[in-house]
Design an enzyme around this catalytic site. Structure first.
Site, PDB file in Angstrom:
ATOM      1  CG  ASN A 150     -50.619  16.889 -46.900  1.00  0.00           C
ATOM      2  OD1 ASN A 150     -52.148  17.804 -47.437  1.00  0.00           O
ATOM      3  ND2 ASN A 150     -49.969  15.549 -46.989  1.00  0.00           N
ATOM      4  CD  GLU A 247     -58.084   9.028 -51.471  1.00  0.00           C
ATOM      5  OE1 GLU A 247     -56.957   8.744 -50.492  1.00  0.00           O
ATOM      6  OE2 GLU A 247     -58.419   8.830 -52.453  1.00  0.00           O
ATOM      7  CB  CYS A 281     -51.773  10.908 -46.236  1.00  0.00           C
ATOM      8  SG  CYS A 281     -51.104  10.872 -48.587  1.00  0.00           S
ATOM      9  CD  GLU A 459     -59.152  12.646 -54.461  1.00  0.00           C
ATOM     10  OE1 GLU A 459     -57.941  12.282 -52.841  1.00  0.00           O
ATOM     11  OE2 GLU A 459     -59.809  13.443 -53.675  1.00  0.00           O
TER      12      GLU A 459
HETATM   13  P1  NAD Z   1     -57.606  16.923 -40.270  1.00  0.00           P
HETATM   14  O1  NAD Z   1     -58.892  15.856 -41.159  1.00  0.00           O
HETATM   15  O2  NAD Z   1     -57.397  17.842 -39.197  1.00  0.00           O
HETATM   16  O3  NAD Z   1     -58.882  18.283 -40.983  1.00  0.00           O
HETATM   17  C1  NAD Z   1     -58.699  17.649 -42.473  1.00  0.00           C
HETATM   18  C2  NAD Z   1     -59.647  19.147 -42.581  1.00  0.00           C
HETATM   19  O4  NAD Z   1     -60.797  18.081 -42.093  1.00  0.00           O
HETATM   20  C3  NAD Z   1     -59.644  20.448 -42.512  1.00  0.00           C
HETATM   21  O5  NAD Z   1     -60.048  20.795 -43.493  1.00  0.00           O
HETATM   22  C4  NAD Z   1     -60.460  20.531 -41.426  1.00  0.00           C
HETATM   23  O6  NAD Z   1     -60.912  21.141 -40.755  1.00  0.00           O
HETATM   24  C5  NAD Z   1     -61.573  19.284 -41.949  1.00  0.00           C
HETATM   25  N1  NAD Z   1     -62.365  19.067 -40.465  1.00  0.00           N
HETATM   26  C6  NAD Z   1     -61.999  19.245 -39.366  1.00  0.00           C
HETATM   27  N2  NAD Z   1     -63.249  18.563 -38.158  1.00  0.00           N
HETATM   28  C7  NAD Z   1     -64.010  18.072 -38.550  1.00  0.00           C
HETATM   29  C8  NAD Z   1     -65.277  17.534 -38.834  1.00  0.00           C
HETATM   30  N3  NAD Z   1     -65.659  17.418 -37.663  1.00  0.00           N
HETATM   31  N4  NAD Z   1     -66.322  17.460 -39.956  1.00  0.00           N
HETATM   32  C9  NAD Z   1     -65.599  18.023 -40.843  1.00  0.00           C
HETATM   33  N5  NAD Z   1     -64.500  18.575 -41.497  1.00  0.00           N
HETATM   34  C10 NAD Z   1     -63.617  18.591 -40.676  1.00  0.00           C
HETATM   35  O7  NAD Z   1     -56.466  16.191 -41.305  1.00  0.00           O
HETATM   36  P2  NAD Z   1     -55.577  17.324 -41.664  1.00  0.00           P
HETATM   37  O8  NAD Z   1     -54.220  17.877 -39.875  1.00  0.00           O
HETATM   38  O9  NAD Z   1     -55.919  18.744 -42.188  1.00  0.00           O
HETATM   39  O10 NAD Z   1     -54.111  16.336 -42.402  1.00  0.00           O
HETATM   40  C11 NAD Z   1     -53.469  15.807 -42.354  1.00  0.00           C
HETATM   41  C12 NAD Z   1     -54.355  13.916 -41.781  1.00  0.00           C
HETATM   42  O11 NAD Z   1     -55.094  14.300 -43.891  1.00  0.00           O
HETATM   43  C13 NAD Z   1     -53.170  13.308 -41.904  1.00  0.00           C
HETATM   44  O12 NAD Z   1     -53.491  11.828 -40.969  1.00  0.00           O
HETATM   45  C14 NAD Z   1     -53.444  13.057 -43.625  1.00  0.00           C
HETATM   46  O13 NAD Z   1     -52.481  10.775 -43.550  1.00  0.00           O
HETATM   47  C15 NAD Z   1     -54.205  12.935 -43.765  1.00  0.00           C
HETATM   48  N6  NAD Z   1     -53.950  13.267 -45.415  1.00  0.00           N
HETATM   49  C16 NAD Z   1     -54.050  12.016 -46.358  1.00  0.00           C
HETATM   50  C17 NAD Z   1     -54.234  12.082 -47.871  1.00  0.00           C
HETATM   51  C18 NAD Z   1     -54.790  11.070 -48.428  1.00  0.00           C
HETATM   52  O14 NAD Z   1     -54.360  11.230 -49.999  1.00  0.00           O
HETATM   53  N7  NAD Z   1     -55.157   9.951 -48.414  1.00  0.00           N
HETATM   54  C19 NAD Z   1     -53.477  13.024 -48.069  1.00  0.00           C
HETATM   55  C20 NAD Z   1     -53.667  14.551 -47.174  1.00  0.00           C
HETATM   56  C21 NAD Z   1     -53.470  14.312 -45.849  1.00  0.00           C
END
Ligand code: NAD
Length: 485
Positions: A150, A247, A281, A459
């Site tokens: 995002n 995060e 998020c 962060e």
């Molecule tokens: P996701 O968890 O599907 O993927 C995040 C990242 O993790 C990607 O790069 C993905 O390839 C990687 N990944 C997937 N499986 C993994 C594994 N088993 N081990 C290590 N890495 C792995 O999330 P998304 O769909 O990309 O993003 C949306 C989510 O992120 C939402 O839940 C949102 O709330 C959260 N988010 C949080 C913040 C924050 O700062 N708290 C900011 C942005 C998004």
């Protein structure tokens, strides 16, 4: 179609060892933008080795020297503001009206802020019985960052800047859905004088993130992603007991008391739900409105939503862009159907949107549900789209208990003119971030991060440096050693 984008390892742009590539899409049109190199296990090892080899010289540069390089990178990002803003809108579906400030400036601000912090990252000194001690903040070593889709460029900066300022090197894996801006970031880092190996960018899927989390030569892992991914990363990191920052997601409450400035509260609710088409998020998607002002609030809210323009993310007139993928669009639409089926009243939106000239894009209308109850799926689970749930309340104690009744704890907001209540409620809310009379502002100077299942660590702010360093205590004795033997 753009030329194939390669991995950045040790300052060079190289093909993946196994020769695999994947496609990245423009969410606004559904068209393929181009092919991106997909890292495999040998590429992960090569990137980690490059980051390890770059450590001594980077550390030896000292805080002022590292700060100078980070500052140059901040300036380089700003010099490419429009190009990066367009790339972020193209690959991420975010409106171009948002990306220059929300993505590029916020990334550059972060680099600039930590450039300034690098030179003043100090330990402490204290006299004690028998001598004195001092503490040395030392880098952890090789840090790995795993990004969500995002805020791809911003996440790359939020992880790299404090890590590099503290003397670490970085291997960054962007989300497979938005790999382009992090690769461009790596090119610009080289151009700005970041030494080879200090920032390595290796696109790929979850297996690359997993390899980094399990890697014996990675000292720290920092993930931005979903809660389930966070749990896997933490479990994988446990095998080597590496430091972890997470995060993660949220389902944050926004409470509007009866004495709130109604126009500000409506603006806050809009920012908390529809900025970046709801894919944020920290979004305050559970909007608790005092029952005495519910009618007036909804009336003004709907009036403002009717004016929002859903459109091509590349069009400066668009307020709402496209969902990141077709899958995600269907995921969001399935939540909307679940809301309707559970008896929530859909006041506006509620469907997929079609944008003229972008018929194959993945758009969802800004949607508001009224008459929601705390147990509904749309109220309990993170949707990550433009879907707001409105809930009524009558009493402060009741609304705080309901706001806290969630496994998440990323953020919260409240609107009131009562200064005592504002601070009392801010204290009672179980969240890592609370906004009083605003929503979703994240200045680089303010710590950012969640509690409960929304994450671990912070962060931004000076605090972030603590998550990229370890403290060594050095005791210095004065006088003779009195041994009891
Ligand atoms: P996701 O968890 O599907 O993927 C995040 C990242 O993790 C990607 O790069 C993905 O390839 C990687 N990944 C997937 N499986 C993994 C594994 N088993 N081990 C290590 N890495 C792995 O999330 P998304 O769909 O990309 O993003 C949306 C989510 O992120 C939402 O839940 C949102 O709330 C959260 N988010 C949080 C913040 C924050 O700062 N708290 C900011 C942005 C998004």
């Amino acid at each position: 179609m753009q030329a194939d984008r390669l991995l950045c390892i040790n300052g060079e742009f190289v093909s993946p060892r196994q020769g695999a590539f994947f496609e990245t899409f423009n969410p606004g049109t559904g068209a393929v933008i181009g092919r991106v190199a997909q890292a495999g296990p040998q590429d992960v090892d090569a990137a980690v080795a490059a980051a390890r080899a770059a450590l001594p010289a980077w550390k030896a540069l000292g805080g002022t020297g590292r700060g100078r390089v980070l500052r140059a990178l901040a300036d380089t990002l700003r010099a490419h503001r429009q190009e990066l803003a367009e790339l972020e809108a193209l690959d991420g579906g975010k409106p171009i009206a948002e990306t220059p400030e929300a993505d590029v400036d916020s990334g550059a601000d972060c680099l600039e802020y930590f450039a300034g912090q690098a030179a003043s990252f100090q330990g402490e000194y204290q006299e004690v019985e028998g001598g004195f001690f001092y503490t040395r903040p030392e880098p952890l070593g090789v840090c790995a960052g795993i990004g969500a889709w995002n805020y791809p460029l911003q996440i790359a900066c939020w992880k790299s800047a404090p890590a590099l300022a503290a003397g670490n090197t970085m291997v960054f894996k962007p989300s497979e859905l938005t790999p382009l801006s992090a690769l461009r970031f790596a090119e610009l880092a080289k151009q700005a004088g970041v030494p080879d190996g200090v920032i390595n960018v290796i696109p790929g899927f979850g297996d690359v993130g997993q390899a980094l989390s399990r890697h014996p030569d990675v000292d720290k892992i920092s993930l931005t992603g979903g809660v389930d991914t966070g749990k896997k990363v933490m479990a994988d990191a446990a095998s080597t007991l590496k430091a972890v920052s997470l995060e993660l997601g949220g389902k944050s409450p926004l409470i509007i008391f009866d004495d709130a400035d109604l126009d500000d509260a409506v603006s806050g609710a809009l920012l908390a739900n529809f900025y970046t088409q709801g894919e944020i998020c920290t979004n305050g998607t559970r909007v608790f409105v005092h029952e005495s002002i519910r009618g007036a609030f909804l009336e003004r809210l709907l009036e403002r939503i009717r004016k929002l323009r859903i459109g091509d993310p590349m069009d400066p007139a668009s307020d709402i862009g496209a969902m990141i993928s077709e899958n995600h669009m269907h995921h969001v639409l399935s939540y909307i159907e679940a809301g309707k089926a559970a008896g929530a009243q859909c006041l506006i939106g509620g469907k997929q949107a079609t944008v003229e000239g972008c018929e194959n894009g993945w758009y969802v209308e800004p949607t508001v549900f009224d008459g929601c109850t705390d147990d509904m799926q749309i109220v309990r689970e993170e949707i990550f789209g433009p879907v707001m749930s409105v809930l009524s309340f009558s009493d402060e104690t009741e609304v705080v208990a309901r706001a806290n009744d969630t496994p998440f704890g990323l953020a919260a907001g409240l609107f009131t003119r009562d200064i005592e209540r504002a601070h009392r409620v801010a204290g009672d809310l179980e969240a890592g971030i609370v906004w009083i009379n605003h929503y979703n502002l994240s200045p680089i100077e303010m710590p950012f991060g969640g509690v409960k299942q929304s994450g671990i660590g912070k962060e931004n702010s000076r605090r972030a440096m603590e998550y990229y360093s370890r403290l060594k205590s050095v005791f210095v004795a004065r006088g003779a050693v009195e041994a009891p033997y």
